[in-house]
Design a protein around this motif. Sequence first.
Motif, PDB file in Angstrom:
ATOM      1  N   UNK A  85       1.023  -1.227  -0.041  1.00 43.28           N
ATOM      2  CA  UNK A  85      -0.137  -0.060   0.066  1.00 43.28           C
ATOM      3  C   UNK A  85       0.862   1.286   0.101  1.00 43.28           C
ATOM      4  N   UNK A  86       0.706   2.184  -0.936  1.00 45.13           N
ATOM      5  CA  UNK A  86       1.448   3.410  -0.850  1.00 45.13           C
ATOM      6  C   UNK A  86       1.195   4.211   0.307  1.00 45.13           C
ATOM      7  N   UNK A  87       2.436   4.854   0.914  1.00 46.18           N
ATOM      8  CA  UNK A  87       2.414   5.580   1.821  1.00 46.18           C
ATOM      9  C   UNK A  87       2.570   7.075   1.520  1.00 46.18           C
ATOM     10  N   UNK A  88       2.132   8.198   2.389  1.00 45.07           N
ATOM     11  CA  UNK A  88       2.136   9.366   1.742  1.00 45.07           C
ATOM     12  C   UNK A  88       3.472   9.966   1.540  1.00 45.07           C
ATOM     13  N   UNK A  89       4.607   9.158   1.951  1.00 43.07           N
ATOM     14  CA  UNK A  89       5.980   9.431   1.493  1.00 43.07           C
ATOM     15  C   UNK A  89       6.328   8.828   0.336  1.00 43.07           C
ATOM     16  N   UNK A  90       5.317   8.226  -0.321  1.00 37.74           N
ATOM     17  CA  UNK A  90       5.629   7.501  -1.523  1.00 37.74           C
ATOM     18  C   UNK A  90       6.354   5.981  -1.402  1.00 37.74           C
ATOM     19  N   UNK A  91       6.611   5.514  -0.310  1.00 35.48           N
ATOM     20  CA  UNK A  91       7.134   4.426   0.119  1.00 35.48           C
ATOM     21  C   UNK A  91       5.868   3.239   0.070  1.00 35.48           C
ATOM     22  N   UNK A  92       6.239   2.083  -0.028  1.00 36.47           N
ATOM     23  CA  UNK A  92       5.203   1.115   0.109  1.00 36.47           C
ATOM     24  C   UNK A  92       5.266   0.189   1.411  1.00 36.47           C
ATOM     25  N   UNK A 127      16.973  -6.150  -4.579  1.00 36.25           N
ATOM     26  CA  UNK A 127      17.165  -5.444  -3.229  1.00 36.25           C
ATOM     27  C   UNK A 127      18.550  -4.967  -3.401  1.00 36.25           C
ATOM     28  N   UNK A 128      18.457  -3.344  -3.186  1.00 35.69           N
ATOM     29  CA  UNK A 128      19.715  -2.740  -2.867  1.00 35.69           C
ATOM     30  C   UNK A 128      20.300  -2.626  -1.357  1.00 35.69           C
ATOM     31  N   UNK A 129      19.562  -2.649  -0.752  1.00 37.57           N
ATOM     32  CA  UNK A 129      19.821  -2.169   0.672  1.00 37.57           C
ATOM     33  C   UNK A 129      18.739  -2.638   1.719  1.00 37.57           C
ATOM     34  N   UNK A 130      19.215  -3.195   2.851  1.00 43.27           N
ATOM     35  CA  UNK A 130      17.996  -3.374   4.029  1.00 43.27           C
ATOM     36  C   UNK A 130      18.786  -2.672   5.272  1.00 43.27           C
ATOM     37  N   UNK A 131      17.575  -1.950   5.825  1.00 43.57           N
ATOM     38  CA  UNK A 131      17.932  -1.048   7.067  1.00 43.57           C
ATOM     39  C   UNK A 131      16.841  -1.349   7.942  1.00 43.57           C
ATOM     40  N   UNK A 132      17.296  -1.021   9.603  1.00 47.15           N
ATOM     41  CA  UNK A 132      16.139  -0.970  10.223  1.00 47.15           C
ATOM     42  C   UNK A 132      15.099   0.080  10.136  1.00 47.15           C
ATOM     43  N   UNK A 133      13.924   0.004  10.643  1.00 44.00           N
ATOM     44  CA  UNK A 133      12.690   1.039  10.808  1.00 44.00           C
ATOM     45  C   UNK A 133      11.923   0.990  12.008  1.00 44.00           C
ATOM     46  N   UNK A 134      11.274   2.008  12.202  1.00 45.97           N
ATOM     47  CA  UNK A 134      10.426   1.956  13.442  1.00 45.97           C
ATOM     48  C   UNK A 134       9.568   0.696  13.570  1.00 45.97           C
ATOM     49  N   UNK A 135       9.081   0.305  12.554  1.00 40.42           N
ATOM     50  CA  UNK A 135       7.989  -0.684  12.652  1.00 40.42           C
ATOM     51  C   UNK A 135       8.510  -1.915  11.944  1.00 40.42           C
ATOM     52  N   UNK A 136       9.784  -2.078  11.367  1.00 40.71           N
ATOM     53  CA  UNK A 136      10.557  -3.237  10.948  1.00 40.71           C
ATOM     54  C   UNK A 136      11.301  -2.801   9.966  1.00 40.71           C
ATOM     55  N   UNK A 137      12.120  -3.779   9.260  1.00 38.89           N
ATOM     56  CA  UNK A 137      13.000  -3.548   8.068  1.00 38.89           C
ATOM     57  C   UNK A 137      12.624  -2.792   6.930  1.00 38.89           C
ATOM     58  N   UNK A 138      13.470  -1.951   6.282  1.00 39.25           N
ATOM     59  CA  UNK A 138      12.986  -1.182   5.189  1.00 39.25           C
ATOM     60  C   UNK A 138      13.780  -1.752   3.978  1.00 39.25           C
ATOM     61  N   UNK A 139      13.220  -2.164   2.883  1.00 38.25           N
ATOM     62  CA  UNK A 139      14.108  -2.586   1.774  1.00 38.25           C
ATOM     63  C   UNK A 139      14.085  -1.422   0.824  1.00 38.25           C
ATOM     64  N   UNK A 147      12.922   3.159  -8.432  1.00 37.47           N
ATOM     65  CA  UNK A 147      13.107   2.474  -7.269  1.00 37.47           C
ATOM     66  C   UNK A 147      12.351   2.889  -5.989  1.00 37.47           C
ATOM     67  N   UNK A 148      11.893   2.182  -5.271  1.00 38.61           N
ATOM     68  CA  UNK A 148      11.019   2.105  -3.997  1.00 38.61           C
ATOM     69  C   UNK A 148      11.662   1.805  -2.630  1.00 38.61           C
ATOM     70  N   UNK A 149      11.267   2.230  -1.736  1.00 39.09           N
ATOM     71  CA  UNK A 149      11.297   1.688  -0.143  1.00 39.09           C
ATOM     72  C   UNK A 149      10.152   0.891   0.279  1.00 39.09           C
ATOM     73  N   UNK A 150      10.336  -0.097   0.663  1.00 32.64           N
ATOM     74  CA  UNK A 150       9.568  -1.262   0.877  1.00 32.64           C
ATOM     75  C   UNK A 150       9.447  -1.617   2.599  1.00 32.64           C
ATOM     76  N   UNK A 151       8.509  -1.082   3.311  1.00 35.68           N
ATOM     77  CA  UNK A 151       8.407  -1.366   4.672  1.00 35.68           C
ATOM     78  C   UNK A 151       7.778  -2.653   5.051  1.00 35.68           C
ATOM     79  N   UNK A 152       8.705  -3.577   5.783  1.00 37.98           N
ATOM     80  CA  UNK A 152       8.362  -4.969   5.965  1.00 37.98           C
ATOM     81  C   UNK A 152       7.920  -4.736   7.690  1.00 37.98           C
TER      82      UNK A 152
END
Length: 204
Positions: A85-92, A127-139, A147-152
């Motif tokens: 689902x697309x988020x306000x910042x354009x990430x998924x 997958x170019x990069x995986x980093x930690x996020x508030x709710x989980x990893x961000x690809x 390119x896109x950022x995907x929140x898992x």
Amino acid sequence: MFSTLQRMFAAAIFVAAWFATPASAQETMRIRGTIEKVDGAVYVVKNRDGAEVKLTVTDPQLYVAIVKSTMADIKPGQFVGATGMTQPDGSQKAIEVHIFPESMRGTGEGHYDWDLRPNTKMTNANVEQTVGGVDGPVLTVKYKDGEKKVMVTPETQVVTYVIGDKADLKPGIKIFVGAAKKAADGTWQTPRVTYGKDGLTPPM
């Protein structure tokens, strides 16, 4: 060994066709449902909208199973697909992520509308990069046009593909068909079926 490699190559082609072919209401249909019974060569499927669908598998038949995986299995350099689902910042925000075997690299590459839920998008990319996020990893994933950022999140389903077996298709098994074609007799036809192993529902 040679036979297994042939089947893996065939699976790559078949999955590519799922994601590369848009579903047309007049000619084709995506089927997401549960097998209710097997009547000879016909699978009677209860589609997710409650409708009964009669499905046959045409030659050359191909069956691919979906099995559980984990975020720990996703590494930079892998090719993955994500429904989000697309988020306000354009990430998924990912509903599901499926890990492609290397033989399927490039399958349906890109970012486009999907029909799992209203306003969902499919992103198939490297997958170019995986980093930690508030709710989980961000690809950070990259495809040929961007390119896109995907929140898992903890709710995101992570799965991968394995070679399937026709014998697994029994009542109660949940299946996904990307582009079944309607036959003159009202049944639907496909040369390829994906299904969930061990009670899994194909999440895409």
